[in-house]
Design a protein around this motif. Structure first.
Motif, PDB file in Angstrom:
ATOM      1  N   ARG A   1       7.820  -5.663  -3.310  1.00 17.42           N
ATOM      2  CA  ARG A   1       6.449  -5.322  -2.763  1.00 17.42           C
ATOM      3  C   ARG A   1       6.190  -4.048  -3.136  1.00 17.42           C
ATOM      4  NH1 ARG A   1       5.630  -8.011   2.572  1.00 17.42           N
ATOM      5  NH2 ARG A   1       3.388  -7.555   2.158  1.00 17.42           N
ATOM      6  N   LEU A   2       7.236  -3.165  -2.721  1.00 20.49           N
ATOM      7  CA  LEU A   2       6.848  -1.593  -3.043  1.00 20.49           C
ATOM      8  C   LEU A   2       6.632  -1.195  -4.523  1.00 20.49           C
ATOM      9  CD1 LEU A   2       9.513  -0.438  -0.431  1.00 20.49           C
ATOM     10  CD2 LEU A   2       7.146  -1.092   0.052  1.00 20.49           C
ATOM     11  N   GLU A   3       5.759  -1.641  -5.207  1.00 21.16           N
ATOM     12  CA  GLU A   3       5.439  -1.333  -6.399  1.00 21.16           C
ATOM     13  C   GLU A   3       4.873  -0.127  -6.795  1.00 21.16           C
ATOM     14  OE1 GLU A   3       1.532  -3.981  -7.133  1.00 21.16           O
ATOM     15  OE2 GLU A   3       3.147  -4.800  -7.789  1.00 21.16           O
ATOM     16  N   SER A   4       4.051   0.625  -5.823  1.00 21.44           N
ATOM     17  CA  SER A   4       3.707   1.780  -5.839  1.00 21.44           C
ATOM     18  C   SER A   4       4.405   3.106  -5.335  1.00 21.44           C
ATOM     19  CB  SER A   4       2.342   1.995  -5.391  1.00 21.44           C
ATOM     20  OG  SER A   4       1.210   0.775  -6.257  1.00 21.44           O
ATOM     21  N   LEU A   5       5.579   2.581  -4.690  1.00 15.62           N
ATOM     22  CA  LEU A   5       6.352   3.637  -3.617  1.00 15.62           C
ATOM     23  C   LEU A   5       7.062   4.588  -4.674  1.00 15.62           C
ATOM     24  CD1 LEU A   5       7.096   4.314  -0.821  1.00 15.62           C
ATOM     25  CD2 LEU A   5       8.925   2.987  -1.149  1.00 15.62           C
TER      26      LEU A   5
ATOM     27  N   SER B   1       0.938  -1.163   0.084  1.00 17.18           N
ATOM     28  CA  SER B   1       0.123   0.063   0.012  1.00 17.18           C
ATOM     29  C   SER B   1       0.854   1.238   0.191  1.00 17.18           C
ATOM     30  CB  SER B   1      -0.976   0.021   1.098  1.00 17.18           C
ATOM     31  OG  SER B   1      -0.213   0.048   2.308  1.00 17.18           O
ATOM     32  N   LEU B   2       2.053   1.138   0.506  1.00 16.96           N
ATOM     33  CA  LEU B   2       2.923   2.306   0.509  1.00 16.96           C
ATOM     34  C   LEU B   2       3.193   2.838  -1.088  1.00 16.96           C
ATOM     35  CD1 LEU B   2       5.649   1.003   3.052  1.00 16.96           C
ATOM     36  CD2 LEU B   2       4.281   3.024   3.281  1.00 16.96           C
ATOM     37  N   SER B   3       2.821   4.064  -1.041  1.00 15.80           N
ATOM     38  CA  SER B   3       2.816   4.912  -2.209  1.00 15.80           C
ATOM     39  C   SER B   3       3.284   6.228  -2.357  1.00 15.80           C
ATOM     40  CB  SER B   3       1.429   4.961  -2.926  1.00 15.80           C
ATOM     41  OG  SER B   3       0.435   5.722  -1.958  1.00 15.80           O
ATOM     42  N   SER B   4       3.756   6.695  -1.131  1.00 10.41           N
ATOM     43  CA  SER B   4       4.192   7.937  -1.355  1.00 10.41           C
ATOM     44  C   SER B   4       5.785   7.704  -0.413  1.00 10.41           C
ATOM     45  CB  SER B   4       3.626   8.947  -0.070  1.00 10.41           C
ATOM     46  OG  SER B   4       4.307  10.118   0.105  1.00 10.41           O
ATOM     47  N   VAL B   5       6.009   7.612   0.763  1.00  8.66           N
ATOM     48  CA  VAL B   5       7.498   7.565   1.291  1.00  8.66           C
ATOM     49  C   VAL B   5       7.686   6.649   2.383  1.00  8.66           C
ATOM     50  CG1 VAL B   5       9.252   9.015   2.823  1.00  8.66           C
ATOM     51  CG2 VAL B   5       7.748  10.305   1.028  1.00  8.66           C
ATOM     52  N   LEU B   6       8.725   5.995   2.013  1.00 10.72           N
ATOM     53  CA  LEU B   6       9.308   4.818   3.136  1.00 10.72           C
ATOM     54  C   LEU B   6      10.826   5.423   3.511  1.00 10.72           C
ATOM     55  CD1 LEU B   6       9.174   2.483   4.935  1.00 10.72           C
ATOM     56  CD2 LEU B   6      10.122   1.307   3.106  1.00 10.72           C
ATOM     57  N   ASN B   7      10.935   6.077   4.694  1.00 10.20           N
ATOM     58  CA  ASN B   7      12.120   6.685   5.201  1.00 10.20           C
ATOM     59  C   ASN B   7      12.664   5.879   6.319  1.00 10.20           C
ATOM     60  OD1 ASN B   7      14.352   8.180   5.717  1.00 10.20           O
ATOM     61  ND2 ASN B   7      13.250  10.153   5.299  1.00 10.20           N
ATOM     62  N   LEU B   8      13.589   5.055   6.402  1.00 16.48           N
ATOM     63  CA  LEU B   8      14.120   4.460   7.423  1.00 16.48           C
ATOM     64  C   LEU B   8      15.691   4.948   7.497  1.00 16.48           C
ATOM     65  CD1 LEU B   8      13.002   0.859   6.667  1.00 16.48           C
ATOM     66  CD2 LEU B   8      11.750   2.517   8.041  1.00 16.48           C
TER      67      LEU B   8
ATOM     68  N   GLU C   1      15.817   0.439 -15.372  1.00 17.76           N
ATOM     69  CA  GLU C   1      14.532  -0.216 -15.794  1.00 17.76           C
ATOM     70  C   GLU C   1      13.459   0.487 -15.104  1.00 17.76           C
ATOM     71  OE1 GLU C   1      14.136  -4.548 -15.810  1.00 17.76           O
ATOM     72  OE2 GLU C   1      16.302  -4.816 -16.771  1.00 17.76           O
ATOM     73  N   LEU C   2      13.951   1.281 -13.946  1.00 16.63           N
ATOM     74  CA  LEU C   2      12.802   2.067 -13.341  1.00 16.63           C
ATOM     75  C   LEU C   2      12.618   3.303 -14.130  1.00 16.63           C
ATOM     76  CD1 LEU C   2      14.062   1.536  -9.546  1.00 16.63           C
ATOM     77  CD2 LEU C   2      12.395   0.182 -10.969  1.00 16.63           C
ATOM     78  N   LYS C   3      11.673   3.357 -15.029  1.00 16.35           N
ATOM     79  CA  LYS C   3      11.531   4.600 -15.926  1.00 16.35           C
ATOM     80  C   LYS C   3      11.411   6.010 -15.299  1.00 16.35           C
ATOM     81  CE  LYS C   3      12.280   1.567 -19.363  1.00 16.35           C
ATOM     82  NZ  LYS C   3      13.803   1.502 -19.700  1.00 16.35           N
ATOM     83  N   GLY C   4      10.909   5.798 -14.146  1.00 14.47           N
ATOM     84  CA  GLY C   4      10.177   6.896 -13.255  1.00 14.47           C
ATOM     85  C   GLY C   4      11.281   7.262 -12.486  1.00 14.47           C
TER      86      GLY C   4
ATOM     87  N   LEU D   1       8.907   4.270  -8.418  1.00 19.03           N
ATOM     88  CA  LEU D   1      10.103   4.817  -7.545  1.00 19.03           C
ATOM     89  C   LEU D   1      10.794   6.120  -8.397  1.00 19.03           C
ATOM     90  CD1 LEU D   1      11.025   4.129  -4.846  1.00 19.03           C
ATOM     91  CD2 LEU D   1      12.968   3.079  -5.879  1.00 19.03           C
ATOM     92  N   GLU D   2      10.738   7.192  -7.699  1.00 22.17           N
ATOM     93  CA  GLU D   2      11.198   8.495  -8.469  1.00 22.17           C
ATOM     94  C   GLU D   2      12.598   8.815  -7.648  1.00 22.17           C
ATOM     95  OE1 GLU D   2       8.225  11.525  -8.456  1.00 22.17           O
ATOM     96  OE2 GLU D   2       6.868  10.225  -9.693  1.00 22.17           O
ATOM     97  N   ASN D   3      12.622   8.586  -6.438  1.00 19.64           N
ATOM     98  CA  ASN D   3      13.595   8.982  -5.552  1.00 19.64           C
ATOM     99  C   ASN D   3      14.098   7.768  -4.754  1.00 19.64           C
ATOM    100  OD1 ASN D   3      15.098  11.303  -3.905  1.00 19.64           O
ATOM    101  ND2 ASN D   3      14.312   9.789  -2.471  1.00 19.64           N
TER     102      ASN D   3
END
Length: 781
Positions: free
Chosen positions: A444-448, A422-429, A492-495, A472-474
């Motif tokens: 699994r973080l296909e929408s992050l 469900s993570l689609s914005s930020v995961l910051n550890l 391959e991460l086009k974004g 992923l953008e960042n």
């Protein structure tokens, strides 16, 4: 094309009607009501509609109508209701609307109207509702609108209106709703507003520049439901009397400069609101309030859905009674000085969707009970002193969109429980003590959009499964113990736009449509690519790779760089000073070379704190001119206080030529600079301000004892009563500055050249301190 084929049309709302309104509608001369709201009609309003001279209700709201208003609407002299809300109508508000003498309701909100509010609207004496909100109207509110003595609703929100509110508006005793939010209004509210507007139920003036105090008379309006005055410049104490507002539903006074009065405190404030049983929204964040969070907080309304109290000076622990507020969907206590552990009772807030308690002094382990918050969308526990492992119960988060646990002391491996699809914005550890490999289940973080694992102790390779993170953008994994070939799957991460792999042990390169790439301080070998992002050295960083060379240097021996020492000479006042300085520097270097052979010091890189625009705004009291320290070629410097520490905030001037390049260059130059004679860069901020425009700032330590220029001119007094600098002190100043320049030129990881060395850029840290520091800003790498 849509056609109306009846003479007396009832509501035709929400039927999904498409097309445009036919000009033949003007033939329905007996039509008294035309209600076509909530459809998908487009095109202009036909001018023939003004032939409906018997019409009393014209409702075309919530469509996609465009063009300007018909020029002869004044012909509809029987009109009682004109509602064109939520379309794409453009142009000026026509003066002739003032000729609709029988109009009760005029709603033109949520369109593309511009220009001034016509004073002629004051001629519609029967008007009870005037809604011009969410347009691009400009200029002041016409004084004449105060003549609308039957007006109950005045909505001018989200425009570009300016000036003070005409006193005549505050004398419309019939007003029930006064909504002026998101404009450029200023001035003070009349102290007797509660007497002159006795029927007021909604008072919304957020996002303006109002000053003065909150009128105490507002709290005498026992029937009032909404008071919203956030994001202004209000100061003083919060008025008493909140206990007299039993029907209060929303109270928002956030982001001002409010403080407690002599007889006020947080406990009394909370207890006074306990009588408002319908309260669903409470915000007093971003002010100067202080005190211990009281147990009485649990007595607030069971209907309370959103509680904002961050950005103040609250202390103490989070009381267990917080668990009684079971109606909460949002809890924000960030940016305070709260200590102790997170209470298990927060797990009782089953409907909580947003939990923000970052930037405090919380300790201990993250309670397992947080995993019971199954509805959670956003959790931010960053910048505390939390320790231990992430609870396995985090695997219960099935709806979480954003998770920030950065800048704590969390350890162990990264559990699969935080890798929620469900993570689609930020995961910051980032900036913790996590170890072990990056989990293979990262796919699994296909929408992050943003993943930050930097500043940990992670090891191993970047798993090939990361190719599953297609949104992923960042991606940041800097300053870990990762190694191996940079996986081609990253391309391959086009974004992907921002990639930081610095300070690891990677080899190889990566291509792609990146906007920023940092490969510095790795094990890269061979020739730097000359295509793609590598064409721009401000966007692709490869420094700190000894076996790497560019396409222009691979065949040539590198210059020793000794010519940079010439710039030291320009800092001296005379030949004698140059000789003394050079001798002392060489002596120090010789001593340093002897002592350095006996030890192998470990280079420590301090983590930079995260600061937001709002925190800098509060730190500088809304960038108050009284806190202005100076203005330079790239911006203004303000004194501020962040988390109890005095700082100097350099706000970049976005109108300066090359402002962004200068900002990036200064960040690059100073992020690894550590020298006793250089002003320390604490952190940087790249964000947006309250007007949604770009905001860039650098935060430095604050030097409190004046500039070198003031000391040279004798404008400062020493602790012993002497004025200015002695000859010995002047020589020491030259030595300190030359030592810092020598460090910048020869001992930095990347040589740095100072472009604006002058006495006004140097200062003593405190009175009586022998060491001098100077600003290393205006540098180039």
């Amino acid at each position: 094309m849509f056609h109306v084929a009846v003479h007396k049309a009832g509501p035709v709302s929400g039927y999904g009607l498409t097309g445009s309104i036919s000009p033949s509608i003007g033939n329905l001369s007996f039509l008294t009501s035309l209600q076509l709201q909530n459809n998908q009609l487009r095109g202009p309003i036909p001018k023939e509609i003004t032939n409906l001279f018997r019409i009393r209700v014209l409702n075309l709201s919530s469509n996609s109508l465009e063009g300007s208003l018909p020029s002869n609407l004044s012909k509809l002299f029987q009109l009682r209701v004109l509602n064109l809300t939520s379309n794409m109508i453009t142009g000026l508000v026509p003066n002739h609307l003032g000729d609709l003498k029988n109009l009760d309701v005029l709603k033109l909100g949520k369109n593309l109207l511009y220009g001034p509010i016509p004073p002629s609207l004051s001629n519609i004496s029967s008007l009870t509702v005037l809604n011009l909100g969410t347009n691009s109207l400009s200029g002041p509110i016409p004084y004449e609108l105060g003549r609308l003595q039957r007006l109950k609703v005045l909505d001018l929100t989200i425009n570009n209106l300016t000036g003070t509110i005409p006193p005549s508006i505050y004398n419309i005793t019939s007003l029930v709703s006064l909504v002026l939010a998101s404009n450029n209004f200023w001035g003070q509210f009349p102290s007797n507003i509660g007497q002159t507007l006795p029927n007021l139920l909604v008072f919304n003036v957020c996002f303006n520049k109002f000053t003065g105090e909150i009128p105490a008379s507002l709290h005498n309006l026992t029937d009032i439901k909404v008071i919203r005055a956030a994001h202004n410049l209000l100061e003083g104490a919060i008025p008493s009397g909140l206990g007299n507002l039993p029907f209060l539903e929303m109270y928002n006074i956030g982001f001002n400069k409010l403080a407690w009065g002599r007889d006020q405190d947080l406990d009394r404030f909370i207890k006074s609101l306990s009588n408002s049983s319908q309260l669903s929204f409470l915000a007093f964040d971003g002010n100067l309030l202080e005190g211990v969070i009281p147990v009485s907080i649990g007595n607030l309304s069971k209907h309370l859905s959103k509680l904002y109290m961050g950005g103040n000076r609250f202390t103490g622990q989070i009381p267990e009674s917080i668990g009684y507020l079971t109606g909460l969907s949002l809890l924000n206590m960030s940016d305070n000085s709260i200590h102790g552990e997170i209470p298990q009772e927060i797990g009782n807030l089953k409907g909580l969707q947003v939990l923000e308690i970052s930037r405090n002094q919380l300790v201990g382990r993250i309670p397992h009970s947080l995993g019971d918050l199954g509805a959670l969308n956003e959790i931010n526990l960053s910048q505390n002193n939390l320790e231990g492992m992430i609870p396995p119960s985090f695997g219960n988060f099935k709806s979480v969109l954003s998770m920030d646990l950065s800048s704590n002391r969390l350890n162990g491996s990264i559990p699969n429980g935080v890798l929620q699809p469900s993570l689609s914005s930020v995961l910051n550890l980032s900036t913790n003590l996590f170890s072990g490999p990056i989990p293979q289940d990262i796919s699994r973080l296909e929408s992050l959009v943003s993943l930050d694992l930097s500043d940990n102790m992670l090891s191993g390779n970047i798993p090939l499964s990361i190719k599953g993170c297609q949104s992923l953008e960042n991606l940041e994994v800097a300053r870990n113990n990762l190694f191996g070939q940079i996986p081609e799957t990253l391309a391959e991460l086009k974004g992907l736009e921002f990639l930081d792999l610095s300070s690891n042990q990677f080899s190889g390169f990566i291509s792609g449509a990146l906007k920023f790439l940092n490969l510095s301080f790795n094990n890269l070998e061979g020739r730097t690519p000359s295509d793609g992002i590598f064409k721009d050295t401000s966007k692709a960083h490869t420094e700190g790779n000894p076996k790497l060379c560019s396409h222009t240097t691979c065949q040539k021996p590198r210059m020793p760089g000794k010519l940079l020492k010439v710039s030291i000479i320009t800092c001296a006042v005379g030949v004698t000073a140059v000789c003394v300085i050079t001798f002392l520097i060489l002596k120090r270097k010789a001593k340093k070379s002897i002592t350095s052979t006996s030890s192998s010091p470990l280079l420590l890189k301090e983590p930079f704190m995260n600061v937001s625009y709002d925190e800098l705004r509060r730190a500088t009291e809304n960038f108050n001119p009284t806190n202005l320290l100076g203005v330079g070629s790239f911006g203004s410097v303000f004194k501020g206080v962040i988390r109890g520490v005095d700082v100097a905030v350099k706000v970049i001037d976005l109108k300066a030529n090359g402002y962004y390049k200068g900002f990036v260059a200064e960040c690059d130059a100073l992020r690894n600079v550590r020298h006793r004679n250089l002003v320390k860069l604490i952190t940087s901020c790249s964000s947006i301000d309250i007007k949604n425009t770009e905001f860039l700032a650098l935060v430095y330590e604050f030097l409190s004892n004046g500039s070198l220029e003031e000391w040279i001119k004798g404008q400062k007094i020493n602790s012993d009563g002497s004025v200015g600098l002695s000859l010995e002190e002047r020589v020491n100043v030259a030595i300190d500055i030359a030592s810092a320049l020598d460090y910048l030129h020869n001992d930095c990881e990347v040589p740095v050249v100072h472009c604006d060395l002058k006495p006004s850029n140097s200062s003593k840290r405190r009175n009586g301190c022998k060491g001098w520091r100077f600003w290393a800003g205006s540098c180039v790498v």
